[in-house]
Design a protein around this motif. Structure first.
Motif, PDB file in Angstrom:
ATOM      1  N   ARG A  74       0.835  -1.204   0.000  1.00  0.00           N
ATOM      2  CA  ARG A  74       0.000   0.000   0.000  1.00  0.00           C
ATOM      3  C   ARG A  74       0.867   1.250   0.000  1.00  0.00           C
ATOM      4  N   LEU A  75       1.869   1.285   0.845  1.00  0.00           N
ATOM      5  CA  LEU A  75       2.666   2.504   0.996  1.00  0.00           C
ATOM      6  C   LEU A  75       3.586   2.762  -0.177  1.00  0.00           C
ATOM      7  N   GLY A  79       1.384   8.007  -3.447  1.00  0.00           N
ATOM      8  CA  GLY A  79       0.283   8.592  -2.697  1.00  0.00           C
ATOM      9  C   GLY A  79      -0.452   7.602  -1.811  1.00  0.00           C
ATOM     10  N   GLY A  80       0.062   6.403  -1.699  1.00  0.00           N
ATOM     11  CA  GLY A  80      -0.621   5.366  -0.936  1.00  0.00           C
ATOM     12  C   GLY A  80      -0.723   5.687   0.544  1.00  0.00           C
ATOM     13  N   THR A  81      -1.920   5.555   1.086  1.00  0.00           N
ATOM     14  CA  THR A  81      -2.185   5.893   2.478  1.00  0.00           C
ATOM     15  C   THR A  81      -2.874   4.730   3.182  1.00  0.00           C
ATOM     16  N   ASP A  83      -5.335   4.122   6.269  1.00  0.00           N
ATOM     17  CA  ASP A  83      -6.178   4.895   7.185  1.00  0.00           C
ATOM     18  C   ASP A  83      -6.230   4.222   8.553  1.00  0.00           C
ATOM     19  N   ILE A 112       7.745   7.536   8.118  1.00  0.00           N
ATOM     20  CA  ILE A 112       6.297   7.618   7.940  1.00  0.00           C
ATOM     21  C   ILE A 112       5.838   8.969   8.460  1.00  0.00           C
ATOM     22  N   ARG A 115      -1.222  11.610   8.983  1.00  0.00           N
ATOM     23  CA  ARG A 115      -2.149  12.524   8.330  1.00  0.00           C
ATOM     24  C   ARG A 115      -3.160  13.023   9.356  1.00  0.00           C
ATOM     25  N   THR A 121       1.289   7.786   5.721  1.00  0.00           N
ATOM     26  CA  THR A 121       1.868   7.523   4.412  1.00  0.00           C
ATOM     27  C   THR A 121       3.383   7.535   4.544  1.00  0.00           C
ATOM     28  N   THR A 123       7.182   8.701   3.953  1.00  0.00           N
ATOM     29  CA  THR A 123       7.917   9.902   3.598  1.00  0.00           C
ATOM     30  C   THR A 123       8.798   9.605   2.375  1.00  0.00           C
ATOM     31  N   THR A 183      -7.586  -2.549   2.831  1.00  0.00           N
ATOM     32  CA  THR A 183      -6.408  -1.721   3.056  1.00  0.00           C
ATOM     33  C   THR A 183      -5.236  -2.157   2.186  1.00  0.00           C
TER      34      THR A 183
END
Length: 272
Positions: A74-75, A79-81, A83, A112, A115, A121, A123, A183
């Motif tokens: 995901r990361l 832009g992968g976040t 939640d 990381i 948000r 997300t 860095t 996710t």
């Protein structure tokens, strides 16, 4: 030594020549789960021993990289976040306070960023680590599964179909929520990614689909993550496992019985 489910799978594979083997999706879900886990863990351990641990130390060690590796598919997505609810679902068997402290350490190491909505997300530094860990996994899976190119290729295609169908099912109006799978799926697959990495990450993502099914099964039985972890072998645990198989079966309906047997055979044949 093979586990009992894998021995059962082997028996079914041997019988496949008779053309009369029926392997329903819910039965297959129970048989294939340990085979998926074994193959995925073998690839991840090879990554750790084949350069991943050394790479991690260069970036600050497990306190700086552990979550990046766990959430890499995901990361690593631009832009992968992840939640807040998704993080809680993937780490559901850990103490929430411990998980948050682990996240804090990654933030402190500059890997990381949090948000405002509670998600996080990678860095720029974290993204650099993810690029390198993908390369490590490419190298080690090529070596681990050398000589099994056809099997790996077949499994990549099969797992791709399973993930696509699982995502389709998850979008149905009456679908049960699967927060961990939502996710982690679909895994990040940049162009040119080798089959070994594709297989490793697709197997890992399929594991989250079953994890959600298992959580739904023990929740329906009145358990929590803590209580089910301490549940001894017996009729109650067996009932939860059977319900997990039922809930995890959906994606496997996209495969024929012969394709299910072939998937078991290919997974069993891969070293690791």
């Amino acid at each position: 030594m093979p586990t009992e489910p894998l021995r059962c799978a082997g028996a079914l594979i041997d019988r496949s020549v008779s053309q009369d083997v029926e392997l329903a999706p819910h039965r297959f879900a129970g048989l294939v789960a340990p085979a998926i886990d074994r193959t995925f863990v073998a690839g991840m351990l090879a990554g750790r021993d084949g350069g991943g641990a050394e790479l991690s130390q260069r970036y600050g060690g497990p306190a700086a990289t552990g979550l990046l590796i766990e959430f890499r598919t995901r990361l690593a997505t631009p832009g992968g976040t992840v939640d807040g609810p998704g993080f809680a679902a993937v780490t559901r068997y850990r103490e929430p306070a411990v998980s948050q402290r682990t996240l804090d350490k990654h933030v402190a190491h500059g890997m990381i960023t949090r948000r405002a909505d509670g998600g996080f997300t990678a860095t720029e530094r974290g993204a650099g680590f993810l690029t390198e860990i993908y390369q490590v996994h490419a190298e080690v899976t090529e070596e681990l599964w050398a000589g099994h190119d056809d099997r790996v290729s077949r499994l990549v295609e099969t797992c791709g179909r399973l993930l696509a169908y699982a995502l389709l099912l998850a979008g149905e109006p009456d679908a049960e929520p699967g927060p961990a799978f939502a996710t982690m799926a679909p895994p990040y697959e940049p162009e040119g990614l080798p089959d070994g990495v594709l297989l490793l990450n697709r197997l890992g993502t399929l594991g989250y689909h079953r994890a959600d099914a298992h959580a739904a099964a023990w929740t329906a039985a009145g358990h929590t993550a803590t209580s089910v972890a301490g549940l001894p072998p017996g009729p109650e645990r067996r009932a939860i496992e059977l319900e997990t198989d039922r809930r995890a079966a959906g994606p496997y309906a996209v495969l024929t019985a012969e394709e299910r047997l072939a998937m078991l055979a290919d997974l069993a044949a891969l070293p690791g």
